[in-house]
Structures are given as C-alpha cells and as structure tokens.
Design an enzyme around this catalytic site. Structure first.
Site, PDB file in Angstrom:
ATOM      1  CB  CYS A 370      -0.957   0.011   1.129  1.00  0.00           C
ATOM      2  SG  CYS A 370      -2.200   1.165   0.924  1.00  0.00           S
ATOM      3  CG  HIS A 496      -3.586  -3.443   2.721  1.00  0.00           C
ATOM      4  ND1 HIS A 496      -2.767  -3.098   3.715  1.00  0.00           N
ATOM      5  CD2 HIS A 496      -4.078  -2.467   2.031  1.00  0.00           C
ATOM      6  CE1 HIS A 496      -2.744  -1.780   3.755  1.00  0.00           C
ATOM      7  NE2 HIS A 496      -3.587  -1.622   2.811  1.00  0.00           N
ATOM      8  CD  GLU A 498      -1.497  -6.425   4.930  1.00  0.00           C
ATOM      9  OE1 GLU A 498      -1.719  -5.088   5.291  1.00  0.00           O
ATOM     10  OE2 GLU A 498      -0.974  -6.535   3.660  1.00  0.00           O
TER      11      GLU A 498
END
Length: 534
Positions: A370, A496, A498
C-alpha cells in the site's frame, strides 16, 4: 441453533479473540458449520477511522468493511471470508434504531434500551448466524463496562429461545509463585449479577493451572472442573487449539450441546511443528510509524507465522521506527529483508522512502504494501528519474512532480469513514514477470484500502527507468504491482496481501520475501566465509 458467548473479566487484553478463534477452529474441524461474531461496544460505526495506537490494525474484509482486528483472527483460524455483518458495534445498533424510529417503525412507542436496542442486537446476531450450526459471539471489553451493558443483556436474553453456552475469560495472576483465584471469583460474581452464570471458564495464566487451583475455582464459581480450561502463555497462538483439545474442551461442548458424533480432523500438526522447531531463520525489518503498538501490524506478523509454519523458516522481526531512519540507517544494516507496510499521514513517510532506497541500492529483498508501494514510486522518481521533490499529493499538494495522486473518484469526497477504495478487487498479472511466477495465475483478487494511486502521467517514464508494473486493475488503468527489471527480490503491491494470508495458504508475496531473504542470508554467509565482510 447453538451459541457460544465469550465474555471477558478482570482486565482487557486477555486474548478473548484468540481463544474464540481457536475454539472455532476446533469446532469447524469437528464437522460443525461455524461462524464468529464480534461485538464492539464503542459508538464508532466501524473501526475505519480509529487510531492504530489506540485500537491496533484496521482489518479489511472482502466486502470492504473496515473492522476490528479480531475478525482477522477469525478468518485466519476458520479459513473463511466474513462480512460486515459479523461485526456489531454500538454505532451500527443506535444508527439503525434511530433510523427506524424516524421512519415510524415503532408506531409511536417510547424507544428504550430494553427492548428496542437489545432486540436490534439479537436480530443482528441471528442474521449473521443464519445457516450455521454454531455461532461464537465475542463481547468486546470487560464485564462491568457501562458500554457493554446492552450487549450483555441481549446475549442473556438469547437463552430464552436458543441453546447458549456462556464462557468467560479471566485472569489467574501469579504472585510469589502462587496462582491467585480471587480475581476470577470476583469476575464471575460480577457476571452473575448481570444474569449470566458461565458454563466454561478460560483462565489466563503464565503457567498451567495446578489441579488444586482448578478445584478451588470450581468450588467458588460452580463451574465443573472439566469446564475450567487452563490458557497459559505459549510461544505462538497457533498452538492454542492443541492446548484446548488436550484439556477436553470439545468433549465438554459436545456433551453440553448433545452432538457427540463429530470427530476432530486436526490439520495443523506439521504447521505447528514447524513453528515450534524451525530449521532456519531470517531477519526482516518492518519499517513503520506505529511500531510501539505491534498490533497495528498484526496481519503482517501472522503472515510471517504462516510462512514459518509452511516452510520451517522462522522470521525474526526487527521493528524499525521510520522517523529514526532520517538520522541513520544503522537499524537496517544487518537485516535480510525489508517490509514497508501501509499507513496514513505525512509522519514517517520520508523514513519509509529512505528504507525503500536502502533496499534498492543494496539489493536487499524488499516488499512494499500500500503506502510501501507508493513510497517505492516516490523514491525511484527522485533517485532514478531525477525528479527532485517528487511526492504524493497526500503529503505535498504543491509538489512539482505528483507521481502519486488522489483517485479521481475520491477528489470530492469529504467524509473519512468508509469512503476509500475498499475490499476485494480483481488484479490482472502480466506474463513473464516475477508476480506471475509468484502467483502462478493471470488473475487474483486482493483486498484494498487506499485513496491514492500512481499518477498515469508518470507511468511511461517510470517504466523507462526499469520499473515493471506487473499487475493492474481489470481496466488496466490502475497500477497494482511494481517490480524492478534487474532483480527478482524487489516487489511492491498497492493491495494488502496480508489480509488474505491463511495458516495453510500463506500470502504469496510474504512467502516470496522470506524465501528471497533466506537466499540473501546464505549469499552473505558464503561471502563472509570467503573473507568478504558484510
């Protein structure tokens, strides 16, 4: 329908979310259809505008909901995708009730906490749990908090229509080598005063509870010894389901619900063993602005745990304050990889740019997420394109070189909450790129949370400098993945990754970073043993 309500007592931060997630994992792998619901008693509508210092990471779901980080734990343990319906807040409840009152739905009645607020809470619980065998409801905060009262009353009322198991998380502190039960006794007493008698106690402690301590707690709380689960400290949260399982929690719940025909399929044996006994390790720096509260980056920590569980490569995280890099890059000197995560606001940005430059110039494996993607663009623009002062209009609206600019649809947005480019979006991956090698797919779906993007006016110049934009949105207008043409260990993503990492299916880019970090570490070792210093 079966509900398991999880409340907390004594102090906050005892790990209700992890306990809820672990129990969910065991029940799901016993054959039940399971979902989780998180109740957050704050008046905020959602977690989107909350300061990470106060609340930790803002987790983003596929549908774009910005939610409490506990929903990230739920998704990881259940290996499922939740929706905004799984997060109930005071803000959502009151907004809905007031709107219904304005609409005339209550037919002139005096709108009160009981029954109107509590009914709205129960309706939302039933909506989120529809179609499941068991719903676990975690009530945020601590029993006795004034903000939690309507929610405690609502879950108490559930028992009149459904089968409910009440569980309570308490603290058993150790003083001078003795485990003290008084805090648990008083916490259960407080819960009972609100009309709920717990069926299960999860007792947090440094070490396993002694048999005499369990018997004493049972005597003073009327919870059978088989329903008192010792939740002692462990190295990694993914060990907790096994601890629960060994203490017979499944048998206790199955007996309580009358469903004794399910057998556990424990799928994490090898995963947990790799975490317990990793074969190798790497050192990776996370360069952030919220490092004092590591929960602000919890999904990155968990993504690295997932990589460890699948590869046996342990990740030693070095938490680096981005602002400190303005004076010295010493904290990056002995790491094998660098991760620059997302963030908002100008503070720390120049330090993150320094980290991106340090990784590029020293050929250290790099992953930008990001804002970490955007600072890579800024750094390359300044260093390789010679655009002195290149910046994002988020940080410098008067820059001569706005290489990062606001999304067109965001230019007239004034509200902060829930207005970014949010949720799961399609990403197209180009052939012959590192990204294609990582993902082994032409199309992926990843979660986003941003207002700014690479300025299209600079894309051609960036590509001429050696940047490869290997991933774009489905219209091939927005840049999603960045890599460099002269190496395979530098990658950055606008999305993102994750947020979609799971124990048995780790984030592909986090996996790539760790593998490249290990390769880098081995090369350094070979150079050192050949007489070349690091």
């Amino acid at each position: 329908m079966h509900y398991i309500v999880i409340t907390g007592g004594v102090i906050s931060g005892l790990g209700k979310g992890t306990i809820t997630s672990s129990l969910s994992y065991l029940l799901k792998n016993s054959g039940f259809k399971v979902t989780n619901i998180k109740i957050d008693p704050y008046i905020n509508y959602d977690a989107g505008t909350m300061n990470p210092y106060q609340h930790g990471e803002v987790f983003v779901l596929d549908d774009g909901s910005e939610v409490d980080l506990d929903l990230g734990n739920y998704e990881r343990f259940l290996d499922t995708d939740l929706t905004g319906n799984n997060n109930i807040t005071t803000g959502k409840i009151y907004k809905s009730v007031i709107e219904r009152e304005r609409h005339g739905d209550y037919l002139g009645k005096t709108v009160q906490i009981i029954p109107h607020i509590t009914n709205e809470i129960k309706e939302r619980i039933k909506r989120a749990s529809s179609g499941y065998d068991i719903a676990l409801i975690e009530v945020g905060g601590t029993v006795g908090d004034i903000e939690s009262m309507p929610f405690i009353e609502a879950v108490r009322q559930l028992r009149s229509t459904d089968d409910v198991i009440y569980s309570h998380v308490t603290l058993v502190p150790e003083i001078n080598g003795e485990q003290k039960t008084k805090p648990t006794q008083h916490s259960v007493k407080e819960l009972r005063s609100l009309g709920i008698s717990p069926d299960i106690l999860f007792c947090r402690s440094e070490k396993p509870l002694g048999k005499d301590v369990i018997e004493k707690i049972s005597l003073f709380t009327d919870v059978p010894a088989s329903g008192i689960i010792s939740m002692y400290n462990v190295k990694n949260v993914y060990m907790i389901p096994e601890i629960m399982m060994r203490q017979g929690i499944l048998e206790y719940i199955k007996k309580r619900t009358g469903t004794s025909n399910h057998n556990l399929d424990y799928t994490w044996s090898n995963f947990v063993e790799n975490i317990k006994n990793p074969a190798e390790s790497v050192d990776i720096a996370i360069v952030g602005k919220y490092i004092e509260l590591q929960d602000a980056y919890i999904s990155h920590k968990e993504a690295f745990s997932h990589v460890t569980g699948n590869t046996g490569i342990s990740v030693n995280i070095h938490w680096v304050d981005a602002d400190k890099l303005l004076n010295s890059t010493h904290d990056l000197k002995n790491v094998d990889g660098i991760l620059v995560p997302g963030g908002f606001g100008y503070r720390g940005v120049e330090g993150k740019i320094i980290a991106a430059r340090y990784a590029r110039e020293n050929r250290i494996p790099y992953l930008g997420i990001c804002l970490g993607f955007q600072v890579s663009v800024i750094e390359i623009s300044r260093s390789l394109l010679g655009l002195k002062g290149a910046n994002s209009t988020e940080f410098d609206n008067n820059t001569d070189y706005p290489v990062i600019d606001i999304l067109p649809e965001q230019s007239n947005v004034s509200d902060l909450g829930g207005t970014m480019r949010l949720g799961s979006k399609k990403v197209l991956i180009k052939d012959g790129t590192i990204a294609k090698n990582i993902y082994k797919s032409d199309i992926i779906y990843e979660r986003h949370r941003h207002r700014y993007e690479v300025n299209p006016d600079y894309i051609e110049r960036l590509e001429d400098s050696g940047v490869i934009f290997s991933g774009t949105d489905d219209e091939k207008i927005r840049m999603e993945i960045l890599e460099l043409s002269d190496r395979d260990n530098y990658i950055a993503t606008q999305y993102h990754a994750e947020f979609k990492s799971r124990p048995l299916n780790p984030s592909k880019v986090h996996m790539h970073l760790v593998l490249k970090a290990l390769e880098y570490r081995r090369n350094i070792y070979e150079r050192n043993t050949s007489g070349i210093s690091r």
